[in-house]
Enzyme design. Structure first.
Site, PDB file in Angstrom:
ATOM      1  N   ARG A  65       0.794  -1.333  -0.135  1.00  0.00           N
ATOM      2  CA  ARG A  65       0.094  -0.010  -0.079  1.00  0.00           C
ATOM      3  C   ARG A  65       0.914   1.219  -0.045  1.00  0.00           C
ATOM      4  NH1 ARG A  65      -3.613   2.562   4.110  1.00  0.00           N
ATOM      5  NH2 ARG A  65      -5.255   3.556   3.155  1.00  0.00           N
ATOM      6  N   HIS A  69       0.654   4.195  -2.792  1.00  0.00           N
ATOM      7  CA  HIS A  69       0.499   5.531  -2.328  1.00  0.00           C
ATOM      8  C   HIS A  69       1.413   6.591  -2.675  1.00  0.00           C
ATOM      9  CE1 HIS A  69      -3.403   5.182   0.332  1.00  0.00           C
ATOM     10  NE2 HIS A  69      -3.338   3.984  -0.617  1.00  0.00           N
ATOM     11  N   ASN A  94      -4.091   8.750   3.457  1.00  0.00           N
ATOM     12  CA  ASN A  94      -2.886   8.324   3.738  1.00  0.00           C
ATOM     13  C   ASN A  94      -2.694   7.923   5.236  1.00  0.00           C
ATOM     14  OD1 ASN A  94      -1.696   8.181   1.147  1.00  0.00           O
ATOM     15  ND2 ASN A  94      -0.729  10.198   1.281  1.00  0.00           N
ATOM     16  N   HIS A 190      -4.458  -6.767  -3.244  1.00  0.00           N
ATOM     17  CA  HIS A 190      -5.703  -6.789  -2.299  1.00  0.00           C
ATOM     18  C   HIS A 190      -5.753  -8.369  -1.726  1.00  0.00           C
ATOM     19  CE1 HIS A 190      -8.242  -3.329  -3.387  1.00  0.00           C
ATOM     20  NE2 HIS A 190      -7.280  -2.854  -2.859  1.00  0.00           N
TER      21      HIS A 190
END
Length: 336
Positions: A65, A69, A94, A190
């Site tokens: 992640r 990001h 975030n 995921h």
């Protein structure tokens, strides 16, 4: 003009440079070979990451992640690591990003053997690759040679929301030179992720204000998620995005099988399995052999988004702060 004014102007120019520069060609496999005597930088990072994951396997999802990001907003420049009252860390999407201390540990280990050589941006990419490999994913080679950025602004964070449509998501990825296939495979992250109940609770009780659950959700999954996410619960619990309990910590294709059988937790994930633009890719990932290679290649391409190389950035001593604001001025040949 005052120094503060010069810094402000320089930051503005750097923002323009960061937006327009996409120097993919400057990255190399084995960029650090020979730059630290006999020290293997990638081995150092891998050792640190392995130690952390043995203590907390969930850090794999955190690092995946974090890289997404960082790279998706303003490119892979480690801007997400910078502290500050208005840094990217403070942007709402975030606030739940974690794993910063893992990157700090890897950076400290590298600096002890090879000071002022290895960027934080490269450490994020190497650490994420190592985390994937540790979690039964196919190990992929990453190019290195990134430099660290000078700025981190919350208002510059531009990430696709969970409510985005498949078509709009394809457009957002395309702006980063990532195609539909890259998007579908990157969603394979995921396979080890979780989502808070607040992100999918409407599907359980009042989908699109109908007063009914989402009819496209498998009834057994609906019952499971309702037990985890009661309608009037004040605590925002989490659920695995891969609803196969034996595979929730493995980077594999189980996630795609779950959404194929209408067991996607997030609406966007479930839409991937039914939208004509992505349905075929999901089916191949779920029941073929394309996922391990496809995911690795998509991660490599993600790591190439809008990178800084050469004199465009710096090598931070600490991943949480730029070395010296004067570096921004000197990079632009402004006398401070």
């Amino acid at each position: 003009m005052s120094k503060a004014g010069l810094v402000a102007v320089a930051l503005g120019l750097m923002m323009f440079m960061n937006f327009t520069s996409q120097c993919y060609g400057a990255l190399q496999f084995g960029f650090y070979n020979g730059k630290c005597n006999s020290t293997d930088v990638e081995d150092i990072v891998e050792g640190v990451i392995t130690g952390w994951i043995k203590k907390d396997p969930s850090i794999v999802a955190a690092l995946l992640r974090m890289q997404f990001h960082d790279c998706f907003s303003n490119g892979c420049d480690a801007s997400i690591l910078l502290d500050g009252s208005n840094s990217e860390k403070t942007a709402r999407p975030n606030l739940s990003v974690r794993g910063y201390e893992v990157i700090d540990a890897a950076k400290a280990a590298v600096e002890a053997k090879c000071p002022d050589i290895v960027s934080c941006a490269d450490i994020i990419v190497m650490a994420t690759r190592d985390a994937v490999a540790w979690s039964k994913g196919r190990r992929y080679d990453v190019q290195t040679g990134r430099r660290d950025g000078f700025e981190s602004l919350a208002e510059k964070v531009d990430l696709p929301p969970p409510t985005i449509s498949v078509s709009d998501s394809i457009k957002a990825f395309s702006k980063r030179q990532l195609d539909v296939s890259d998007m579908v495979y990157l969603l394979g992250g995921h396979s080890v992720g979780v989502a808070h109940c607040s992100l999918f609770q409407d599907r359980l009780y009042n989908y699109q204000n109908s007063g009914l659950p989402d009819r496209n959700m498998d009834p057994a999954l609906l019952a499971t998620l309702r037990a985890k996410c009661p309608q009037n619960e004040t605590i925002d619990n989490t659920a695995d995005l891969d609803q196969n309990p034996s595979s929730a910590l493995a980077v594999d294709n189980s996630f795609y099988r779950q959404i194929f059988f209408r067991r996607g937790v997030l609406k966007f994930d479930q839409d991937l399995a039914s939208d004509p633009q992505t349905q075929g890719l999901v089916t191949r990932a779920a029941f073929g052999y394309s996922f391990p290679y496809g995911f690795g290649q998509a991660m490599v391409k993600l790591g190439e988004v809008q990178v800084l190389t050469g004199s465009q950035g710096e090598i931070r001593k600490s991943c949480r702060a730029v070395n010296n604001p004067k570096n921004i001025l000197s990079a632009l040949n402004i006398n401070a």
